[in-house]
Scaffold this motif. Structure first.
Motif, PDB file in Angstrom:
ATOM      1  N   UNK A 180      68.820  25.079  55.097  1.00  0.00           N
ATOM      2  CA  UNK A 180      69.162  24.487  53.795  1.00  0.00           C
ATOM      3  C   UNK A 180      67.870  24.151  53.058  1.00  0.00           C
ATOM      4  N   UNK A 181      67.790  24.586  51.809  1.00  0.00           N
ATOM      5  CA  UNK A 181      66.579  24.309  51.039  1.00  0.00           C
ATOM      6  C   UNK A 181      66.903  24.260  49.551  1.00  0.00           C
ATOM      7  N   UNK A 182      66.015  23.593  48.813  1.00  0.00           N
ATOM      8  CA  UNK A 182      66.161  23.513  47.363  1.00  0.00           C
ATOM      9  C   UNK A 182      65.587  24.793  46.757  1.00  0.00           C
ATOM     10  N   UNK A 183      66.430  25.593  46.114  1.00  0.00           N
ATOM     11  CA  UNK A 183      65.980  26.859  45.541  1.00  0.00           C
ATOM     12  C   UNK A 183      65.415  26.692  44.138  1.00  0.00           C
ATOM     13  N   UNK A 238      75.038  14.942  50.948  1.00  0.00           N
ATOM     14  CA  UNK A 238      74.764  13.512  50.853  1.00  0.00           C
ATOM     15  C   UNK A 238      73.315  13.297  50.445  1.00  0.00           C
ATOM     16  N   UNK A 239      73.097  12.278  49.667  1.00  0.00           N
ATOM     17  CA  UNK A 239      71.754  11.749  49.420  1.00  0.00           C
ATOM     18  C   UNK A 239      71.778  10.321  49.935  1.00  0.00           C
ATOM     19  N   UNK A 240      71.208  10.144  51.119  1.00  0.00           N
ATOM     20  CA  UNK A 240      71.396   8.860  51.806  1.00  0.00           C
ATOM     21  C   UNK A 240      72.855   8.753  52.226  1.00  0.00           C
ATOM     22  N   UNK A 286      64.454  13.934  48.194  1.00  0.00           N
ATOM     23  CA  UNK A 286      64.253  12.779  49.075  1.00  0.00           C
ATOM     24  C   UNK A 286      64.431  13.233  50.520  1.00  0.00           C
ATOM     25  N   UNK A 287      63.848  12.437  51.450  1.00  0.00           N
ATOM     26  CA  UNK A 287      63.945  12.787  52.874  1.00  0.00           C
ATOM     27  C   UNK A 287      65.365  12.680  53.397  1.00  0.00           C
ATOM     28  N   UNK A 288      66.216  11.888  52.708  1.00  0.00           N
ATOM     29  CA  UNK A 288      67.559  11.662  53.238  1.00  0.00           C
ATOM     30  C   UNK A 288      68.604  12.530  52.545  1.00  0.00           C
ATOM     31  N   UNK A 342      72.563  19.527  58.373  1.00  0.00           N
ATOM     32  CA  UNK A 342      71.476  20.440  58.004  1.00  0.00           C
ATOM     33  C   UNK A 342      70.645  19.771  56.906  1.00  0.00           C
ATOM     34  N   UNK A 343      69.458  19.332  57.268  1.00  0.00           N
ATOM     35  CA  UNK A 343      68.609  18.630  56.291  1.00  0.00           C
ATOM     36  C   UNK A 343      67.840  19.634  55.435  1.00  0.00           C
TER      37      UNK A 343
END
Length: 612
Positions: free
Chosen positions: A513-516, A546-548, A588-590, A608-609
């Motif tokens: 999972x990644x930000x494209x 989720x974000x946090x 963000x990390x979360x 999956x972070x």
């Protein structure tokens, strides 16, 4: 960016899930246009024009002219501003202006919705009217544009009234421009394309500076992190690249150490362990996490020269047609080289062995024709040379084969010939078969016991150990196939491990999972996928982001199926979706994706972070 897979589909779901279409950013740029083609761009404007063209914000009035000294129209300026700001155009209401051509509708709708522009009247935007310096000051300083602030008390121009004072102060204090003279800003003067390019470029730079790059680059390497290279072989440095959220073409540095001593390179003439440390730093000074690759240079190879000598000796032997009894010494010498190889490694492969064997047989035939007694003597001598049955070892197999060849040659000459020791040869052949089977069983048992011994303690077993447990069972099965009565140490541990794995089993999936798409720290595009590494069919029942602890979006199996996205994934198949997030999510990390997966008997949750 979409995952290349037959199971990946574009997802279009209103409000929370949509794909960015070409109308979302109004582009006036040709993809093949290069700023170097513009003959009217001097050094004063080059940096600004390059930026606008490179980032597809603007283009020239022709292939060779940017139009630096041409006065810019309100409509063209609006399109360029909308491109620079990246304003979304979907869902914007019609501006109501009747004088806006089709090419400018999306941009002006978006700017009006953002409160950046107004028309000359409710129906008339003034699309073809020339843009004035005062008007662009009002546009650029709006909070929904570049939010440029300044102290209006510092504005001393005589042609700037109350309407423009704050906007002009914003341009002046942020150093976008100065007045056209010490006392005049030129509020009602028409703005030229070159000046407008400088305004937009400087505003963009201010915006970029406000969101400084704090994300470290990432080293990219797909190979093994422990490499082995033969003595004196050519070693090629592993290819490691770096990717960064801002900078391109980062330089990847490396340092080579032999033990704790830094050296110039891996010396394959010096056996031992080398470590190569790769590093990269972006222009903001952020450093990537170092990548360390271990290189083991093996000891000098004595087998290869022995094989080369044997193969050369065989290659220099005559052909079958040329062979005469006078060549017997050459054959013996070649066989001696071969035996030296097998003394080092009995499993070694030597080119030309068929030729050598054929020549030895032919030589024996030639000699046998001269004297059957000599052939019989050769066979009996070969049999006598064999070790006693009790002393026979696998490394004697070549001697047994050689003896059989001599015996067969005798029988070719005379099927009724009597050869002393034939019974010994038969027993030797039977013994070699027994030794091979015993060795095969011994190796199979050792392999099974090693696999069992390598398993973690029962209380430490996790789903990651599933393959190891299955492999150990396969090794045991292979050993028992050779001897059903074989005793294998640790079989109770294996059975307990198999029972434990049934309790904790979870299908093995590999997630990515990644930000494209990331715009100034805000995620606008997201790709998530997994590969089914298990032997079972699995079903995607739910995908949530989720974000946090805050749920950002959720898609059920039914919603995914309705978009023609297959949620039933076969063994070793792949699932993936690419999403465009209209409202954006801050990096963000979360941030993470939670999958709910079913194997038909039970539901499992996976996290999956997002990769940075």
């Amino acid at each position: 960016m979409f995952i290349k897979s037959s199971l990946v589909r574009k997802v279009i779901i209103p409000v929370t899930l949509a794909f960015l279409v070409s109308s979302s950013i109004i582009s006036t740029v040709s993809a093949n246009e290069k700023t170097s083609n513009f003959s009217d761009v001097s050094s004063r404007y080059a940096e600004s024009v390059n930026y606008l063209v490179d980032y597809k914000i603007s283009k020239g009035v022709s292939e060779t002219q940017y139009g630096i000294d041409q006065q810019i129209k309100r409509g063209d300026a609006a399109i360029i501003l909308a491109n620079a700001l990246g304003l979304p155009t979907e869902g914007t209401s019609d501006s109501g202006f009747t004088d806006v051509p089709k090419r400018g509708v999306a941009a002006i709708n978006a700017l009006k919705k953002a409160g950046i522009v107004d028309g000359k009247s409710s129906k008339h935007f003034g699309f073809d009217d020339l843009l004035k310096r005062g008007e662009i000051a009002l546009m650029l300083t709006k909070s929904s544009a570049y939010n440029l602030k300044g102290n209006k008390d510092n504005v001393k121009f005589t042609d700037v009234n109350v309407r423009y004072s704050e906007a002009v102060a914003g341009l002046i204090d942020n150093k976008l421009t100065n007045g056209i003279s010490a006392t005049s800003f030129g509020t009602d003067d028409n703005l030229k394309r070159g000046e407008y390019a400088i305004f937009i470029y400087k505003a963009e730079m201010i915006k970029k500076e406000s969101s400084a790059d704090k994300i470290a680059p990432q080293l990219i390497y797909s190979g093994e992190k422990e490499l082995k290279v033969g003595f004196n072989e050519i070693f090629e440095m592993p290819i490691v690249t770096a990717t960064d959220n801002v900078d391109e073409n980062l330089v990847v540095l490396n340092k080579v150490f032999f033990g704790i001593t830094e050296v110039q390179s891996v010396d394959t003439k010096k056996p031992g362990t080398y470590t190569i440390t790769f590093s990269a730093k972006d222009k903001a000074g952020n450093e990537a996490e170092n990548l360390i690759i271990k290189v083991i240079v093996e000891n000098e190879d004595t087998l290869s020269p022995a094989i080369a000598a044997a193969e050369l000796a065989i290659a220099n032997l005559p052909t079958i047609e040329e062979l005469k009894t006078i060549h017997s010494e050459e054959l013996l010498k070649a066989r001696e080289y071969v035996m030296k190889v097998f003394a080092i490694n009995e499993e070694a492969e030597i080119k030309g062995m068929d030729k050598l064997t054929d020549l030895e047989i032919q030589m024996a035939k030639l000699q046998a024709k001269e004297s059957l007694e000599k052939a019989i003597a050769s066979a009996e001598k070969a049999i006598v040379a064999l070790p006693e049955i009790e002393q026979l070892k696998l490394e004697n197999e070549s001697l047994v084969l050689q003896a059989r060849n001599f015996v067969n040659l005798v029988f070719e000459l005379d099927a009724q010939a009597i050869i002393e020791g034939a019974e010994k040869l038969e027993k030797a052949e039977a013994r070699i078969v027994e030794l091979k089977k015993a060795l095969e069983l011994e190796l199979a048992i050792a392999k099974a016991e090693a696999a069992i011994s390598a398993l973690p303690a029962i209380e430490q077993l996790t789903n990651d150990n599933s393959k190891a447990v299955k492999a150990a069972r396969l090794n045991v099965t292979e050993a028992l196939a050779l001897d059903a009565q074989a005793t294998i140490k640790g079989i109770e541990k294996l059975e307990a491990a198999e029972a434990k794995m049934k309790e904790i089993y979870q299908p093995e999936l590999s997630f990515n999972t990644y930000a494209s798409i990331v715009v100034f720290g805000e995620i606008r595009g997201l790709s998530t996928s997994f590969q089914n590494l298990s032997s079972e069919i699995v079903t995607v029942k739910k995908v949530e982001m989720f974000s946090g602890s805050a749920l950002k979006f959720k898609y059920t199996k039914e919603e995914l199926d309705s978009q023609d996205i297959s949620t039933v994934i076969s063994p070793y198949g792949q699932f993936g979706i690419s999403l465009t997030i209209r409202s954006g999510i801050w990096q963000a990390d979360d941030n993470y994706i939670k999958y709910t997966i079913s194997d038909g008997t039970k539901d499992y949750e996976y996290i999956s972070r997002l990769k940075k």
